[in-house]
Each structure stands twice: as structure tokens, then as C-alpha cells.
Design a protein around this motif. Structure first.
Motif, short mmCIF file in Angstrom:
data_model
loop_
_atom_site.label_atom_id
_atom_site.label_comp_id
_atom_site.label_asym_id
_atom_site.label_seq_id
_atom_site.Cartn_x
_atom_site.Cartn_y
_atom_site.Cartn_z
N ALA A 166 0.85 -1.16 0.04
CA ALA A 166 0.13 -0.24 -0.02
C ALA A 166 0.76 1.35 0.00
CB ALA A 166 -1.06 -0.03 1.10
N ARG A 167 2.04 1.27 0.69
CA ARG A 167 3.01 2.46 0.83
C ARG A 167 3.52 2.46 -0.52
NH1 ARG A 167 7.19 1.64 5.41
NH2 ARG A 167 5.37 1.66 6.88
N MET A 168 3.81 1.47 -1.34
CA MET A 168 4.63 1.53 -2.63
C MET A 168 3.43 2.20 -3.67
SD MET A 168 6.87 -1.70 -2.51
CE MET A 168 6.78 -1.83 -4.53
N ALA A 169 2.26 1.84 -3.54
CA ALA A 169 1.27 1.79 -4.36
C ALA A 169 0.85 3.41 -4.08
CB ALA A 169 0.11 1.13 -4.46
N ARG A 171 2.61 5.87 -3.22
CA ARG A 171 3.87 6.70 -3.63
C ARG A 171 3.92 6.69 -5.00
NH1 ARG A 171 7.57 4.25 0.62
NH2 ARG A 171 7.71 5.60 2.29
N ALA A 172 3.51 5.52 -5.76
CA ALA A 172 3.56 5.57 -7.26
C ALA A 172 2.60 6.56 -7.95
CB ALA A 172 3.58 4.22 -7.88
N ALA A 173 1.36 6.42 -7.30
CA ALA A 173 0.28 7.03 -7.41
C ALA A 173 0.30 8.45 -7.51
CB ALA A 173 -1.07 6.65 -6.80
N ARG A 174 0.93 8.91 -6.36
CA ARG A 174 1.41 10.33 -6.06
C ARG A 174 2.35 10.97 -7.16
NH1 ARG A 174 -0.87 14.06 -4.63
NH2 ARG A 174 -1.36 13.56 -2.34
N LYS A 175 3.27 10.04 -7.67
CA LYS A 175 4.32 10.52 -8.46
C LYS A 175 3.46 10.90 -9.91
CE LYS A 175 8.61 8.57 -6.67
NZ LYS A 175 9.56 7.46 -6.66
N ILE A 176 2.55 9.97 -10.05
CA ILE A 176 2.01 10.19 -11.43
C ILE A 176 0.92 11.35 -11.23
CG2 ILE A 176 -0.14 9.28 -12.73
CD1 ILE A 176 1.10 6.54 -12.22
N GLU A 177 0.45 11.60 -10.13
CA GLU A 177 -0.47 12.63 -9.99
C GLU A 177 0.45 13.91 -9.97
OE1 GLU A 177 -2.63 13.20 -5.89
OE2 GLU A 177 -4.18 12.65 -7.29
N GLU A 178 1.49 14.08 -9.45
CA GLU A 178 2.26 15.37 -9.64
C GLU A 178 2.99 15.58 -11.03
OE1 GLU A 178 5.35 14.25 -6.51
OE2 GLU A 178 3.79 15.20 -4.67
N GLY A 179 3.10 14.46 -11.71
CA GLY A 179 3.59 14.60 -12.84
C GLY A 179 2.45 15.23 -13.91
N LEU A 180 1.31 14.87 -13.74
CA LEU A 180 0.09 15.16 -14.49
C LEU A 180 -0.24 16.58 -14.04
CD1 LEU A 180 -2.25 12.20 -14.48
CD2 LEU A 180 -0.99 13.05 -16.19
#
Length: 185
Positions: A166-169, A171-180
């Protein structure tokens, strides 16, 4: 046994929470996301939204990677337990004197936040089969039942696999969101 685990990763006014459904054989069987406000009071609702959005009746326990997330956004563990009516195990990893001093400093006059923090109650120290110590708050089960559950899902170290994933997911989703948001995706 299916277990839902929630964790978060914060870097801006909203934290990303991820919920992972993991079966007893450690196969991932569901994934969902929600947001909580950094410094806010909506963490309880965010955790409940994770659970509701899964629309699963086969979740047998909920593991939370902390009760105070998103810069002092406090999860009401009693409220979560009352709604889900499943054993709830909230994990922390460090011994501490508590956060009340910081709540008073950063949120002066916020009696509600301090009361919500106090309502969490004490933590129980627990040693896992891996030899690592953690601290837990348990609702709807005994501390020994929580230890059995955590040992089943902790392969090494002190972080159970659903919480780690859950922690990894998150972080990954946050990176995508920040990139968008920055236009780089």
C-alpha cells in the motif's frame, strides 16, 4: 483470509492513500486510492472511503500503517472499527512520548484534534516472528490474534506485506498525480 491495508504518501496539501486487499496466500486481490488533507481532519473518512469503494464482503481484517497520517490528520479508530465491524490493527514502528506537544504547538486551540488523538489510547509493544518490535492498537481482536495475523503477512523486517505494498502504491500514484499536475506526463 483477505486483509485490507491502507497507507499514505504525502508531498502537497493532499496525501495519497492506497488500500490493498491481500489474501492469506499473499496474492493481491484489490487496490483502491483515496486522498486525505495534509493537516486536516478527514483521515477517518478517507480510510472508510477506501473500504467502501472496494465493495467487498470478504475482507476479514484491516491493517493501518499509522493512526496519525498526513501531518497530524488523525484517524478515529473507534469510528472505523464501528463501521467495518472487522478486526482493526493499527501499526506504528517507533517508541515515542506521543504527539500531544506537537498538536498544541501546530494547532493551538484545537481541542478537538487533541481529544481525537487522546481517544486513540495506548499502544502495545509486540515482537514479530522476524525478531522486530512494532507497536499496535487493536480493535475487535486480542493482541495475540493480531500478532498471529501480522506474522502471517510479515515476510521479513517489521512491515507486513499489505502495508508495504500500500505504501509503494501510494507513492507511485502520487508521482503520477504530481507529474500530471506539472504537465510533465
Amino acid at each position: 483470509m483477505n486483509s485490507l491495508s491502507a497507507n499514505q504518501c504525502s508531498a502537497n496539501p493532499r496525501s495519497m492513500l492506497a488500500g490493498v486487499v491481500m489474501r492469506a496466500d499473499r496474492r493481491v486481490d484489490g487496490l483502491v486510492y483515496a486522498h486525505a488533507t495534509v493537516g486536516g481532519d478527514d483521515a477517518t473518512e478517507a480510510v472508510l472511503n477506501l473500504y467502501r469503494r472496494l465493495e467487498r464482503r470478504d475482507i476479514n481484517a484491516l491493517l493501518l500503517g499509522g493512526a496519525v497520517i498526513s501531518w497530524f490528520n488523525i484517524i478515529d479508530l473507534d469510528e472505523v472499527f464501528e463501521e467495518i465491524k472487522r478486526p482493526l490493527v493499527c501499526l506504528t514502528y517507533e517508541e515515542s512520548a506521543g504527539l500531544e506537544k506537537y498538536l498544541r504547538e501546530y494547532f493551538p486551540g484545537s481541542k478537538e484534534k487533541i481529544e481525537r488523538y487522546r481517544s486513540l489510547g495506548g499502544r502495545e509493544r509486540m515482537r514479530l516472528k522476524t525478531g522486530h518490535e512494532i507497536y499496535v492498537r487493536v480493535h475487535g481482536a486480542t493482541v495475540e490474534e493480531a500478532r498471529i495475523l501480522l506474522n502471517k503477512f510479515t515476510l521479513d523486517g517489521r512491515v507486513p506485506e499489505p502495508v508495504r505494498l500500500a505504501r509503494m502504491a501510494a507513492r507511485a500514484a502520487r508521482k503520477i498525480e504530481e507529474g500530471l499536475a506539472s504537465g510533465s506526463e
